[in-house]
Enzyme design. Structure first.
Site, PDB file in Angstrom:
ATOM      1  N   SER A 296       0.820  -1.215   0.000  1.00 42.41           N
ATOM      2  CA  SER A 296       0.000   0.000   0.000  1.00 42.41           C
ATOM      3  C   SER A 296       0.857   1.269   0.000  1.00 42.41           C
ATOM      4  O   SER A 296       1.526   1.561  -0.981  1.00 42.41           O
ATOM      5  CB  SER A 296      -0.953  -0.036   1.194  1.00 42.41           C
ATOM      6  OG  SER A 296      -1.947   0.943   1.091  1.00 42.41           O
ATOM      7  N   ASP A 307      10.169   5.595 -10.274  1.00 45.68           N
ATOM      8  CA  ASP A 307       9.817   6.246 -11.542  1.00 45.68           C
ATOM      9  C   ASP A 307      10.613   7.518 -11.778  1.00 45.68           C
ATOM     10  O   ASP A 307      10.967   7.844 -12.909  1.00 45.68           O
ATOM     11  CB  ASP A 307       8.318   6.562 -11.572  1.00 45.68           C
ATOM     12  CG  ASP A 307       7.472   5.338 -11.895  1.00 45.68           C
ATOM     13  OD1 ASP A 307       8.061   4.248 -12.078  1.00 45.68           O
ATOM     14  OD2 ASP A 307       6.238   5.466 -11.964  1.00 45.68           O
ATOM     15  N   LYS A 321      -0.677  -4.113  -3.354  1.00 48.98           N
ATOM     16  CA  LYS A 321      -1.980  -3.524  -3.013  1.00 48.98           C
ATOM     17  C   LYS A 321      -2.065  -2.140  -3.634  1.00 48.98           C
ATOM     18  O   LYS A 321      -1.554  -1.161  -3.100  1.00 48.98           O
ATOM     19  CB  LYS A 321      -2.163  -3.440  -1.498  1.00 48.98           C
ATOM     20  CG  LYS A 321      -3.519  -2.873  -1.097  1.00 48.98           C
ATOM     21  CD  LYS A 321      -3.657  -2.826   0.419  1.00 48.98           C
ATOM     22  CE  LYS A 321      -5.001  -2.236   0.809  1.00 48.98           C
ATOM     23  NZ  LYS A 321      -5.120  -0.806   0.433  1.00 48.98           N
TER      24      LYS A 321
END
Length: 445
Positions: A296, A307, A321
């Site tokens: 999460s 990224d 998740k």
């Protein structure tokens, strides 16, 4: 009598959702769908009528209806659930302070209570409870068919009281009986240690009320003691927590750019979180440790830093998740936890059921035996949960950035204890080696 129960059920659902839209006449283009829904509700009323008249024991309508709600939400996904007024009150208290228990994050997998992650520094963590352990009995009570809130109630209790747990662990033929003494599980989420020569280790065990504030305190203190050469950010076995804290922690590392976006069924609720340029610039290199217990909010952090190429992600594939839950209070003091959106990393990828794949896959040596984080045996992940969402959508979302603040303490340990940990932690050793190489390369440029 049948019509009476049908009207009762319709009224019940209108009150439960507490939303005028649910009780308004259907639009013409939705008539067919609503007719089908009405037929199902009529079937439900018929079954309830049969129970009231013919079931072997007297049926309490309230209990049956609550059971129906639990079944309805449980059929959707692993993270949506109904909370009684008592459970909802406990949830509100947990987000503000501490509670007494053994210190584990759990879920229900194939009808079996299963450990997602032990919380660092707690009784369960100290006694070696592992992610993926199946809890088959609590105080000699079988957990088969037990709801998650009921299991949590039994695991929690007064500080100093004992609770026994029987565990089934992959790779072991015999069940493990463990006895714990319940202790206060504080919202400690930041643990910091020096690695020497300007390098620092910071573990975030969960994203709680003041995680980012405490994280910044650690960085300020480190900066006052000398130049920060680099940090190892440990998110292993971090089950997640508050979304806003994950966003704010990433914001510490970035000057600009998207951190995470969320998109749900209602477009007006889509949110777009972007970094704000802060007063303090941190340009030191970073390595982030993750494993199958990283879920999460911790995956939001790892995905954003990956990224933006702001950190090297090292370890094993994360839990996966990629959904957002919203807690909706109900008029009777109860609450419903609903999955309302999926979140996406800055590049627009969803990690739902796939997780974050590290830049460097380095299994923890013990994981090859226990299955914690990508070894030879399977670790519980989102993709293993019944009714989990499939990863079938990609894209970026727009919306407003919403942020909050909160607080925690920093637990401490001896230098000798951490030296022992470093000696037995091959992932941390590799992370420190890479961090030193990155720092050296940075100085050369």
């Amino acid at each position: 009598m049948k019509n009476f129960f049908l009207q009762l059920i319709l009224l019940f659902f209108c009150l439960i959702f507490a939303c005028p839209g649910y009780c308004e006449p259907p639009e013409a283009d939705e008539g067919e769908r609503d007719a089908e829904t009405y037929n199902h509700l009529e079937t439900f009323a018929n079954v309830l009528d049969l129970l009231q008249k013919h079931y072997v024991d007297k049926v309490e309508s309230g209990e049956v209806l609550i059971g129906a709600i639990n079944g309805m939400l449980g059929s959707l996904d692993p993270h949506s659930s109904y909370m009684s007024p008592e459970d909802f009150k406990e949830l509100q208290e947990d987000t503000k302070g501490s509670f007494s228990g053994i210190g584990i994050e759990v879920t229900v997998r194939d009808g079996v209570l299963t450990v997602v992650s032990p919380i660092a520094g707690t009784p369960a963590y100290r006694q070696g409870v592992k992610a993926g352990d199946q809890i088959v009995r609590i105080n000699n009570i079988s957990t088969q068919g037990m709801t998650l809130p009921d299991a949590v109630k039994i695991l929690r209790g007064n500080q100093g009281e004992k609770v026994t747990v029987t565990i089934r662990r992959t790779g072991l033929n015999e069940l493990l009986d463990m006895a714990f003494v319940r202790d206060i599980i504080p919202h400690h989420s930041v643990v910091a240690k020096k690695l020497g020569n300007g390098f620092h280790y910071i573990q975030v065990t969960s994203f709680q009320a003041t995680t980012t504030r405490d994280f910044k305190k650690v960085l300020r203190k480190a900066g006052q003691e000398g130049v920060i050469q680099g940090i190892v950010l440990d998110l292993r076995n971090n089950p997640g927590g508050l979304l806003d804290q994950a966003v704010q922690l990433v914001d510490v590392f970035l000057e600009s750019g998207v951190i995470v976006t969320t998109r749900g069924r209602e477009k007006e609720n889509d949110m777009y979180f972007e970094a704000d340029r802060g007063k303090t610039r941190y340009t030191f290199p970073a390595v982030v440790l993750v494993n199958g217990g990283s879920a999460s909010a911790s995956e939001i952090v790892a995905g954003a830093l990956q990224d933006h190429k702001r950190a090297v992600i090292l370890g094993t594939r994360t839990f996966g998740k990629g959904s957002v839950q919203t807690v909706v209070p109900l008029p009777n003091g109860a609450g419903v936890r609903l999955t309302t959106a999926r979140y996406y990393t800055p590049s627009g990828r969803s990690i739902q059921a796939t997780g974050i794949v590290p830049d460097m896959i380095i299994p923890f040596e013990e994981e090859k035996i226990t299955g914690q984080g990508g070894g030879s045996t399977a670790l519980l992940r989102e993709e293993d949960l019944p009714h989990h969402f499939e990863n079938n959508s990609q894209g970026k979302n727009e919306g407003q950035v919403k942020k909050k603040k909160k607080n925690i303490q920093v637990p401490k340990g001896t230098a000798a204890e951490f030296a022992d940990r470093l000696a037995g932690d091959n992932q941390l050793q590799v992370a420190l080696f890479i961090l030193k190489k990155m720092a050296t390369s940075l100085h050369r440029h």
